[in-house]
Design a protein around this motif. Structure first.
Motif, PDB file in Angstrom:
ATOM      1  N   PRO A  93      38.623  62.355  68.434  1.00 14.30           N
ATOM      2  CA  PRO A  93      38.068  63.243  69.198  1.00 14.30           C
ATOM      3  C   PRO A  93      38.074  64.007  70.669  1.00 14.30           C
ATOM      4  O   PRO A  93      38.657  63.432  71.504  1.00 14.30           O
ATOM      5  N   LEU A  94      37.994  65.133  70.486  1.00 14.41           N
ATOM      6  CA  LEU A  94      38.212  65.780  72.184  1.00 14.41           C
ATOM      7  C   LEU A  94      37.819  65.060  73.295  1.00 14.41           C
ATOM      8  O   LEU A  94      36.003  64.600  73.755  1.00 14.41           O
TER       9      LEU A  94
ATOM     10  N   ILE B 164      35.987  67.980  67.582  1.00 12.14           N
ATOM     11  CA  ILE B 164      35.163  67.470  68.436  1.00 12.14           C
ATOM     12  C   ILE B 164      33.631  67.279  68.320  1.00 12.14           C
ATOM     13  O   ILE B 164      32.992  67.572  67.485  1.00 12.14           O
ATOM     14  N   ASP B 165      32.927  65.670  68.646  1.00 10.22           N
ATOM     15  CA  ASP B 165      31.975  65.181  68.105  1.00 10.22           C
ATOM     16  C   ASP B 165      31.098  65.686  69.707  1.00 10.22           C
ATOM     17  O   ASP B 165      31.310  64.291  70.689  1.00 10.22           O
TER      18      ASP B 165
ATOM     19  N   MET C 252      33.650  70.309  63.557  1.00  7.03           N
ATOM     20  CA  MET C 252      32.547  70.088  65.466  1.00  7.03           C
ATOM     21  C   MET C 252      31.056  69.255  65.067  1.00  7.03           C
ATOM     22  O   MET C 252      30.476  70.014  63.782  1.00  7.03           O
ATOM     23  N   VAL C 253      31.185  68.303  65.483  1.00  3.43           N
ATOM     24  CA  VAL C 253      29.517  67.740  65.602  1.00  3.43           C
ATOM     25  C   VAL C 253      28.596  68.650  66.528  1.00  3.43           C
ATOM     26  O   VAL C 253      29.657  67.699  67.153  1.00  3.43           O
TER      27      VAL C 253
ATOM     28  N   SER D 195      32.190  60.349  59.616  1.00  4.12           N
ATOM     29  CA  SER D 195      32.387  61.778  58.817  1.00  4.12           C
ATOM     30  C   SER D 195      33.922  61.831  59.721  1.00  4.12           C
ATOM     31  O   SER D 195      35.376  62.482  59.134  1.00  4.12           O
ATOM     32  N   MET D 196      33.732  61.934  60.965  1.00  2.00           N
ATOM     33  CA  MET D 196      34.335  62.300  62.193  1.00  2.00           C
ATOM     34  C   MET D 196      35.895  61.838  62.053  1.00  2.00           C
ATOM     35  O   MET D 196      36.656  61.547  61.982  1.00  2.00           O
ATOM     36  N   ARG D 197      34.909  60.340  62.145  1.00  2.00           N
ATOM     37  CA  ARG D 197      36.484  59.199  62.063  1.00  2.00           C
ATOM     38  C   ARG D 197      37.510  58.937  60.916  1.00  2.00           C
ATOM     39  O   ARG D 197      38.291  58.641  61.324  1.00  2.00           O
TER      40      ARG D 197
END
Length: 217
Positions: A71-72, A146-147, A176-177, A47-49
């Motif tokens: 992603p940080l 942020i992962d 965030m994850v 999901s972040m990607r």
């Protein structure tokens, strides 16, 4: 605003078909920070990607009307054969920023010195993280991804990272994850729980955390 519109994400490997998200629709509002929760394999990093745009959905659309970070501290987007300096200039131009200003910021922040002029493939993981975090802070974003929160460098450098990011957060949101629920609670006001290909948005992050804990019971 970030909007998922009937998003489906399917991976196919070695004849196997794995559905991560299935016809998911939700809206992430500006001015709100979100924690993405789910058991292992639920699709958090995927999901972040998708949010970052580094992967496309199999079906459906994702709308963004703001500038979203990578992603940080993520160093995977650097070209290993190019020098740190050349990577900085290249990324700055992609985002329409002044390469000279970005280079000055990262040079000062990362404290890599002459290593900026050697290929990134020669960097240690710590050096790559310093460069990546410096790049993340050098370019202003409306929303930072942020992962998992990772420590970068020694205690003094970690404090610099925390201070720089705190300054950025004054005018930016966070998605965030993290497996640390206290970190999620500290950084996020709302939560998204991923379960069986669905995404459920909770306006109170504590409700999302409670559902996540039940899933892991």
């Amino acid at each position: 605003m970030i909007r998922f519109e009937n998003v489906t994400k399917i991976y196919r490997t070695d004849g196997h078909r794995r559905t991560i998200l299935e016809r998911v629709s939700f809206t992430l509002k500006p001015g709100t920070s979100y924690g993405i929760l789910g058991i292992n394999g639920a699709g958090k990093s995927t999901s972040m990607r998708l949010i970052a745009g580094t992967e496309d959905p199999t079906r459906g659309r994702i709308h963004r009307n703001l500038r979203v970070s990578w992603p940080l501290g993520f160093a995977g987007g650097f070209h290993p054969m190019m020098t740190g300096r050349d990577n900085i200039i290249f990324v700055a131009r992609i985002y329409g920023e002044d390469p000279r200003k970005v280079l000055e910021f990262v040079e000062d922040f990362s404290e890599l010195g002459s290593y900026l002029d050697v290929p990134i493939r020669t960097y240690s993981s710590g050096m790559s993280s310093r460069l990546a975090f410096g790049m993340s802070m050098a370019i202003p974003f409306d929303c930072y991804l942020i992962d998992e929160v990772t420590a970068v460098g020694d205690a003094r450098f970690q404090r610099r990272c925390q201070e720089a990011f705190a300054a950025r957060r004054e005018n930016a949101d966070v998605i965030m994850v993290s497996h640390d629920m206290e970190t999620i609670r500290q950084w996020c006001s709302q939560g998204i729980v991923l379960i069986n290909g669905r995404a459920i948005v909770y306006e109170d992050v504590n409700d999302a955390i409670e559902v996540y804990r039940r899933l892991n019971a």
